[in-house]
Design a protein around this motif. Structure first.
Motif, short mmCIF file in Angstrom:
data_model
loop_
_atom_site.label_atom_id
_atom_site.label_comp_id
_atom_site.label_asym_id
_atom_site.label_seq_id
_atom_site.Cartn_x
_atom_site.Cartn_y
_atom_site.Cartn_z
N MET A 262 0.92 -1.21 0.10
CA MET A 262 -0.06 0.05 -0.02
C MET A 262 0.65 1.31 -0.10
O MET A 262 0.54 2.33 -0.71
CB MET A 262 -1.05 -0.01 1.33
N ASP A 263 1.78 1.09 0.67
CA ASP A 263 2.68 2.31 0.83
C ASP A 263 3.59 2.63 -0.47
O ASP A 263 3.75 3.66 -1.14
CB ASP A 263 3.87 2.04 1.86
N GLN A 264 3.77 1.47 -1.27
CA GLN A 264 4.37 1.50 -2.62
C GLN A 264 3.59 2.20 -3.41
O GLN A 264 3.79 3.18 -4.35
CB GLN A 264 4.62 0.43 -3.12
N ALA A 265 2.08 1.85 -3.43
CA ALA A 265 0.99 2.39 -4.33
C ALA A 265 0.93 3.74 -4.11
O ALA A 265 1.14 4.96 -5.04
CB ALA A 265 -0.33 1.64 -4.14
N ILE A 266 0.79 4.33 -2.82
CA ILE A 266 0.62 5.89 -2.52
C ILE A 266 1.90 6.54 -3.07
O ILE A 266 1.46 7.48 -3.52
CB ILE A 266 0.23 6.04 -1.17
N PHE A 267 3.24 6.13 -2.64
CA PHE A 267 4.36 6.70 -3.19
C PHE A 267 4.30 7.41 -4.56
O PHE A 267 4.44 8.25 -5.04
CB PHE A 267 5.48 5.93 -2.83
N TRP A 268 3.70 6.02 -5.46
CA TRP A 268 3.96 6.37 -6.80
C TRP A 268 2.70 7.08 -7.36
O TRP A 268 2.82 7.76 -8.40
CB TRP A 268 4.38 4.85 -7.63
N VAL A 269 1.73 6.91 -6.95
CA VAL A 269 0.49 7.90 -7.31
C VAL A 269 1.19 9.52 -6.92
O VAL A 269 0.98 10.38 -7.80
CB VAL A 269 -0.58 7.74 -6.18
#
Length: 533
Positions: free
Chosen positions: A462-469
């Motif tokens: 989830m942290d990966q997803a938010i970082f890239w957005v």
């Protein structure tokens, strides 16, 4: 001494706080336009939206007036509702019932052809309906002005249905995909090198270890995907692109131009394969430590004692199994010492035992995270499979349609699950399969190993997803992560033109050398003859 100690503690805390702030990339709340897909796809999109909302981003969701999962009013987002003639829930319900009926008739070549024909027809009609809705949006000047004036930072969409991809192109906005499936199957096949010799095509039922005949089968399934995109799905979107997008476009090219692919998979679940720099694997991003169960459900689970509990659900699209199948499953459950929690909508099975609790809804993730759960009987949807891996619960799979068999096959290959196909499902096969997964320790051990591997990551999915957005918002896109290979003609991509030139040069050199030698040899022979005369 006490005061000095307190000053040291305060100083250390202040230093730690400053350090954390300095290492966190700044990102003011973004303005994000979201074009989701309904049904089970919305479930994981909503989880991503909840996290984006919690981090201060402003969200606008485009939904159909006939949506059955995406509410018009939500504390997470502002909605834009578009009109559609047919509700997707009714649309899929007819198709799914026909699919189950055909599978129950048995596995044969004719059944396969019927299922394939019905699937392609359903997919084509669904995309056509969404293209009509998208055309209505583009014809609505008031709506277009509102979208342009909103000054969105990016479009976040699920490209299983592609209107969001085309809308991002029209608005000239960066594009982030929440993806596993695209308009013509699995996303990797239009994005990364995908050798058919060891990368199984979805629907083929194959693994990454294929013999010759299986590779032939894999090629045939890939040709179905190409046919689907070229003749069934592509033309609907091409018509919209030609009419509303300056210079025209096609869906595959637009997908390849996306800035970031948030891919709902990982290599604990997926077979290893080539990938690309702008693919971020977020498999299991919806998973988190289980919350306590409601008191009544907790009491039921604890009443199972040492035998534990079996959980069964066949997902959001299937309301009811055929009556005879449901009765046989219920009779098997009634024989077991375990307690059973079964999400079942429809007629109450006549053979239901006292150990089985029928529910309309269940807190699936919280149940799977409970230590009393022994087996998960499931249809093999992506969300359920990822959750089973995260919580380490072995799976008895009953695939019904779409990607479910392929998902379950990945668990079966790793010894963490077992598959019973619908045409083989009866009381005897279900009882044998369930007892095997329950009492052979290897299933639980293998699934718990997968769980450990999945959790052993430096950054949570989830942290990966938010970082890239947020990365795309901060940098107004990520074009530096995209390859230029997609713009090359096929003969250049495979260097056939280079190979042709090199072969031509070698051929010319070879012919020249042969010609020179022949000339020298002939000249030498003429001199020899002249001397002899």
């Amino acid at each position: 001494m006490g005061k000095m100690w307190w000053h040291h503690v305060c100083g250390a805390f202040l230093l730690l706080t400053v350090s954390l702030i300095s290492f966190t990339p700044p990102c003011d709340g973004g303005n994000i336009l979201v074009f989701p897909v309904d049904g089970s796809h919305w479930i994981n999109m909503k989880i991503l939206l909840e996290e984006l909302h919690a981090r201060g981003h402003n969200l606008t969701v485009i939904r159909a007036a006939t949506s059955w999962y995406i509410p018009e009013k939500s504390p997470l987002y502002t909605s834009i509702t578009i009109q559609m003639e047919v509700g997707m829930e009714d649309f899929f319900e007819v198709y799914l019932q026909e699919q189950m009926k055909a599978q129950r008739e048995g596995a044969s070549g004719l059944t396969f052809l019927k299922l394939t024909k019905d699937f392609l027809s359903m997919i084509s009609e669904a995309h056509s309906l969404w293209c009509e809705a998208l055309g209505q949006m583009f014809d609505d000047d008031k709506m277009l002005k509102m979208l342009v004036d909103a000054k969105y930072d990016l479009v976040l969409t699920d490209p299983a249905i592609a209107p969001g991809v085309i809308l991002a192109k029209y608005l000239k906005l960066p594009l982030v995909l929440n993806v596993r499936w695209i308009t013509s199957g699995e996303g990797h096949f239009v994005l990364a090198p995908s050798p058919l010799s060891y990368i199984p095509v979805p629907g083929s039922g194959l693994t990454d270890k294929m013999n010759f005949l299986q590779r032939v089968k894999n090629m045939l399934f890939y040709s179905i995907i190409l046919f689907q995109q070229k003749f069934l799905v592509g033309p609907s979107y091409d018509a919209v692109c030609d009419k509303y997008i300056e210079g025209g476009c096609d869906v595959v090219s637009l997908l390849q131009e996306a800035d970031i692919w948030l891919f709902r998979s990982d290599y604990v679940f997926e077979f290893p394969r080539p990938t690309m720099p702008n693919v971020v694997y977020i498999g299991g991003f919806q998973c988190k430590p289980a919350s306590p169960l409601p008191p009544e459900l907790e009491d039921f689970v604890q009443s199972a004692g040492e035998h534990g509990v079996i959980v069964m659900t066949l997902g959001t699209l299937v309301n009811a199994l055929p009556t005879d199948v449901a009765d046989e499953i219920a009779s098997v459950f009634a024989k077991l010492p375990q307690k059973v929690i079964w999400r079942h909508i429809g007629g109450r099975p006549t053979t239901l035992g006292n150990n089985t609790l029928i529910v309309d809804w269940m807190p699936q993730k919280d149940l799977l995270g409970h230590p009393q759960i022994k087996v998960f009987v499931a249809h093999g949807g992506t969300n359920g499979v990822q959750e089973a891996i995260y919580y380490g619960v072995p799976v008895l799979g009953i695939p019904l349609f779409f990607d479910q068999y392929d998902n379950l096959l990945r668990l079966q290959e790793r010894g963490a699950g077992k598959i019973i196909q619908l045409h083989n499902l009866n009381g005897g096969s279900f009882e044998r399969g369930l007892n095997e997964v329950l009492y052979q320790d290897s299933y639980r051990q293998n699934m718990q190993r997968l769980s450990r591997l999945h959790r052993d990551q430096p950054v949570a999915p989830m942290d990966q997803a938010i970082f890239w957005v947020e990365y795309v918002i901060r940098n107004r896109g990520a074009p530096h992560l995209r390859t230029e290979a997609y713009k090359m003609p096929w003969y250049s991509y495979y260097s056939l033109d280079v190979l042709l030139v090199l072969l031509t040069a070698l051929t010319v050199i070879f012919i020249t050398i042969v010609t020179v030698f022949r000339f020298l040899c002939c000249r030498s022979r003429r001199k020899t003859k002249a001397k002899q005369q």
